[in-house]
Scaffold this motif. Structure first.
Motif, mmCIF file in Angstrom:
data_model
loop_
_atom_site.group_PDB
_atom_site.id
_atom_site.type_symbol
_atom_site.label_atom_id
_atom_site.label_comp_id
_atom_site.label_asym_id
_atom_site.label_seq_id
_atom_site.Cartn_x
_atom_site.Cartn_y
_atom_site.Cartn_z
ATOM 1 N N MET A 88 -15.896 90.562 27.928
ATOM 2 C CA MET A 88 -14.669 90.122 27.246
ATOM 3 C C MET A 88 -14.241 91.164 26.223
ATOM 4 O O MET A 88 -15.025 91.544 25.354
ATOM 5 C CB MET A 88 -14.909 88.798 26.511
ATOM 6 N N THR A 89 -13.024 91.662 26.345
ATOM 7 C CA THR A 89 -12.461 92.568 25.350
ATOM 8 C C THR A 89 -11.093 92.054 24.937
ATOM 9 O O THR A 89 -10.275 91.687 25.779
ATOM 10 C CB THR A 89 -12.345 94.004 25.883
ATOM 11 N N ILE A 90 -10.845 92.030 23.646
ATOM 12 C CA ILE A 90 -9.607 91.497 23.080
ATOM 13 C C ILE A 90 -8.715 92.644 22.638
ATOM 14 O O ILE A 90 -9.184 93.613 22.030
ATOM 15 C CB ILE A 90 -9.925 90.595 21.875
ATOM 16 N N LEU A 91 -7.439 92.562 22.926
ATOM 17 C CA LEU A 91 -6.453 93.520 22.425
ATOM 18 C C LEU A 91 -5.748 92.895 21.230
ATOM 19 O O LEU A 91 -5.183 91.802 21.332
ATOM 20 C CB LEU A 91 -5.432 93.865 23.510
ATOM 21 N N VAL A 92 -5.784 93.579 20.100
ATOM 22 C CA VAL A 92 -5.119 93.110 18.878
ATOM 23 C C VAL A 92 -3.854 93.920 18.682
ATOM 24 O O VAL A 92 -3.903 95.125 18.438
ATOM 25 C CB VAL A 92 -6.033 93.262 17.649
ATOM 26 N N THR A 93 -2.710 93.277 18.793
ATOM 27 C CA THR A 93 -1.442 93.947 18.503
ATOM 28 C C THR A 93 -1.063 93.655 17.052
ATOM 29 O O THR A 93 -1.626 92.773 16.410
ATOM 30 C CB THR A 93 -0.324 93.483 19.452
ATOM 31 N N GLY A 94 -0.105 94.433 16.529
ATOM 32 C CA GLY A 94 0.334 94.231 15.153
ATOM 33 C C GLY A 94 -0.710 94.620 14.130
ATOM 34 O O GLY A 94 -0.696 94.117 12.997
ATOM 35 N N PHE A 95 -1.619 95.528 14.490
ATOM 36 C CA PHE A 95 -2.733 95.882 13.610
ATOM 37 C C PHE A 95 -2.267 96.428 12.273
ATOM 38 O O PHE A 95 -2.910 96.203 11.244
ATOM 39 C CB PHE A 95 -3.635 96.907 14.304
ATOM 40 N N THR A 96 -1.150 97.151 12.253
ATOM 41 C CA THR A 96 -0.680 97.747 10.997
ATOM 42 C C THR A 96 0.114 96.765 10.141
ATOM 43 O O THR A 96 0.606 97.135 9.074
ATOM 44 C CB THR A 96 0.176 98.994 11.283
ATOM 45 N N GLY A 97 0.237 95.518 10.581
ATOM 46 C CA GLY A 97 0.968 94.508 9.822
ATOM 47 C C GLY A 97 0.043 93.564 9.077
ATOM 48 O O GLY A 97 -1.172 93.755 9.020
ATOM 49 N N LYS A 98 0.631 92.512 8.512
ATOM 50 C CA LYS A 98 -0.115 91.583 7.663
ATOM 51 C C LYS A 98 -1.213 90.842 8.423
ATOM 52 O O LYS A 98 -2.349 90.738 7.961
ATOM 53 C CB LYS A 98 0.832 90.537 7.065
ATOM 54 N N VAL A 99 -0.871 90.309 9.583
ATOM 55 C CA VAL A 99 -1.789 89.413 10.279
ATOM 56 C C VAL A 99 -2.711 90.159 11.235
ATOM 57 O O VAL A 99 -3.906 89.860 11.314
ATOM 58 C CB VAL A 99 -1.010 88.316 11.038
ATOM 59 N N GLY A 100 -2.179 91.134 11.968
ATOM 60 C CA GLY A 100 -2.989 91.849 12.949
ATOM 61 C C GLY A 100 -4.236 92.469 12.343
ATOM 62 O O GLY A 100 -5.334 92.384 12.916
ATOM 63 N N TYR A 101 -4.083 93.082 11.185
ATOM 64 C CA TYR A 101 -5.233 93.689 10.518
ATOM 65 C C TYR A 101 -6.280 92.632 10.169
ATOM 66 O O TYR A 101 -7.492 92.842 10.362
ATOM 67 C CB TYR A 101 -4.785 94.408 9.246
ATOM 68 N N GLU A 102 -5.821 91.486 9.669
ATOM 69 C CA GLU A 102 -6.754 90.427 9.296
ATOM 70 C C GLU A 102 -7.463 89.852 10.526
ATOM 71 O O GLU A 102 -8.641 89.480 10.456
ATOM 72 C CB GLU A 102 -6.031 89.321 8.537
ATOM 73 N N VAL A 103 -6.752 89.786 11.656
ATOM 74 C CA VAL A 103 -7.387 89.342 12.901
ATOM 75 C C VAL A 103 -8.503 90.305 13.285
ATOM 76 O O VAL A 103 -9.612 89.882 13.649
ATOM 77 C CB VAL A 103 -6.352 89.228 14.040
ATOM 78 N N LYS A 147 -8.240 89.186 26.764
ATOM 79 C CA LYS A 147 -7.500 88.307 25.868
ATOM 80 C C LYS A 147 -6.664 89.161 24.925
ATOM 81 O O LYS A 147 -7.011 90.315 24.637
ATOM 82 C CB LYS A 147 -8.454 87.429 25.054
ATOM 83 N N ILE A 148 -5.569 88.582 24.440
ATOM 84 C CA ILE A 148 -4.659 89.326 23.554
ATOM 85 C C ILE A 148 -4.305 88.482 22.345
ATOM 86 O O ILE A 148 -3.968 87.296 22.476
ATOM 87 C CB ILE A 148 -3.350 89.705 24.268
ATOM 88 N N PHE A 149 -4.390 89.101 21.163
ATOM 89 C CA PHE A 149 -3.689 88.553 20.006
ATOM 90 C C PHE A 149 -2.345 89.258 19.985
ATOM 91 O O PHE A 149 -2.264 90.468 19.782
ATOM 92 C CB PHE A 149 -4.428 88.800 18.697
ATOM 93 N N LEU A 150 -1.284 88.498 20.180
ATOM 94 C CA LEU A 150 0.023 89.081 20.442
ATOM 95 C C LEU A 150 1.021 88.740 19.348
ATOM 96 O O LEU A 150 1.184 87.581 18.965
ATOM 97 C CB LEU A 150 0.546 88.582 21.789
ATOM 98 N N MET A 151 1.687 89.795 18.868
ATOM 99 C CA MET A 151 2.761 89.639 17.892
ATOM 100 C C MET A 151 4.017 90.299 18.432
ATOM 101 O O MET A 151 3.944 91.280 19.174
ATOM 102 C CB MET A 151 2.380 90.287 16.555
ATOM 103 N N TYR A 152 5.158 89.759 18.047
ATOM 104 C CA TYR A 152 6.430 90.377 18.422
ATOM 105 C C TYR A 152 6.761 91.434 17.371
ATOM 106 O O TYR A 152 6.944 91.110 16.197
ATOM 107 C CB TYR A 152 7.542 89.336 18.492
ATOM 108 N N PRO A 153 6.831 92.700 17.770
ATOM 109 C CA PRO A 153 6.967 93.769 16.776
ATOM 110 C C PRO A 153 8.419 94.025 16.393
ATOM 111 O O PRO A 153 9.345 93.646 17.127
ATOM 112 C CB PRO A 153 6.403 94.979 17.521
ATOM 113 N N PRO A 154 8.643 94.667 15.267
ATOM 114 C CA PRO A 154 9.991 95.145 14.947
ATOM 115 C C PRO A 154 10.340 96.310 15.859
ATOM 116 O O PRO A 154 9.460 96.945 16.444
ATOM 117 C CB PRO A 154 9.871 95.603 13.488
#
Length: 281
Positions: free
Chosen positions: A1-16, A67-74
């Motif tokens: 299992m490997t998870i992709l974290v999007t939005g890493f440079t934002g508020k939530v992605g980094y915390e995830v 699995k993905i932690f997914l955020m809609y980016p600017p």
């Protein structure tokens, strides 16, 4: 299992990413510029290149991802639908998507369409419908608090159920770790208290030991001042839009979803301000 974290440079992605690291779960962080990320964060994280406006980056970013932690980016020209299609093709088994509180009543926002895209893809999902971030005090509200000791935003006298991005990240981690329990669930993530910005300014004053005022500007005054300060009109309009539901009294709703899933109370705004007090001094 490997998870992709999007939005890493934002508020939530980094915390995830931080929560996944604490749990020793395998993950990769998706960023537009891998070299820039490595310069800032060193070897603490594994980075992959992903630009939602460039489908050519999708395949490599999703290779080996379950699995993905997914955020809609600017950004412009985003190919979000194509990304979901590619995730389906690559065999992604679960998406935890950061959405918006009350999104089901707002068909005009991106999150409404994106939730529908994910549902229609038949990829199992968890939607985190988050309220107003406490971290906004360290984002677009930060400069005025630090330099002028005021909360300057047109939110009227309405109350908001502030939520800590660290709590949102905790729910994301829980859902990613145990997808079977949280498959196709929608969680409304708020704090357990609703406060207006007068009350928040008082808490800031207490913690920082300096008077912080909430000036409650009109939308016109806010826009004129922010543009004169050098902010882009588009960004200023977004900030106004974020606070419009509060001004109308629509942002005060409190839900217990976080407590039910995380088995603890959500973070209080006083605790958040205490944790980050040095940033406003």
């Amino acid at each position: 299992m490997t998870i992709l974290v999007t939005g890493f440079t934002g508020k939530v992605g980094y915390e995830v990413a931080e929560k996944l690291k604490e749990e020793d779960l395998p993950f990769k962080c998706a960023v537009r510029n891998v070299e820039k990320a490595k310069e800032k964060y060193g070897e603490s994280y594994e980075f992959v290149s992903l630009d939602f406006s460039k489908p050519v980056t999708f395949g490599a970013a999703l290779n080996g991802i379950d699995k993905i932690f997914l955020m809609y980016p600017p950004g412009d020209h985003l190919q979000f639908e194509r990304f979901i299609e590619k995730a389906k093709e690559e065999g992604v088994k679960h998406i935890v998507y950061l959405s918006l509180k009350d999104v089901q009543f707002m068909p005009f926002v991106h999150h409404y369409k994106n939730e529908k895209l994910i549902r229609n893809s038949l990829i199992p999902y968890t939607f985190l419908r988050a309220g107003y971030f406490m971290q906004n005090l360290n984002d677009f509200l930060h400069r005025e608090i630090k330099e002028r000791k005021r909360i300057f935003v047109p939110a009227g006298k309405g109350k908001t159920s502030f939520v800590d991005a660290r709590d949102i990240a905790e729910l994301a981690m829980i859902a990613l770790k145990d997808t079977a329990t949280h498959t196709n669930k929608k969680y409304i993530v708020t704090g357990d208290e609703a406060l207006d910005f007068y009350e928040v300014s008082q808490i800031l004053s207490d913690v920082l030991q300096v008077k912080v005022e909430y000036t409650n500007p009109s939308v016109k005054d806010f826009k004129e001042y922010m543009v004169s300060r050098g902010e882009q009109k588009e960004f200023v309009n977004v900030v106004v839009g974020i606070h419009f539901p509060t001004k109308l009294g629509l942002a005060k709703g409190i839900r217990s979803d976080f407590e039910q899933v995380a088995k603890r109370k959500p973070t209080k705004i006083r605790k958040y301000i205490e944790d980050y007090k040095e940033s406003w001094i």
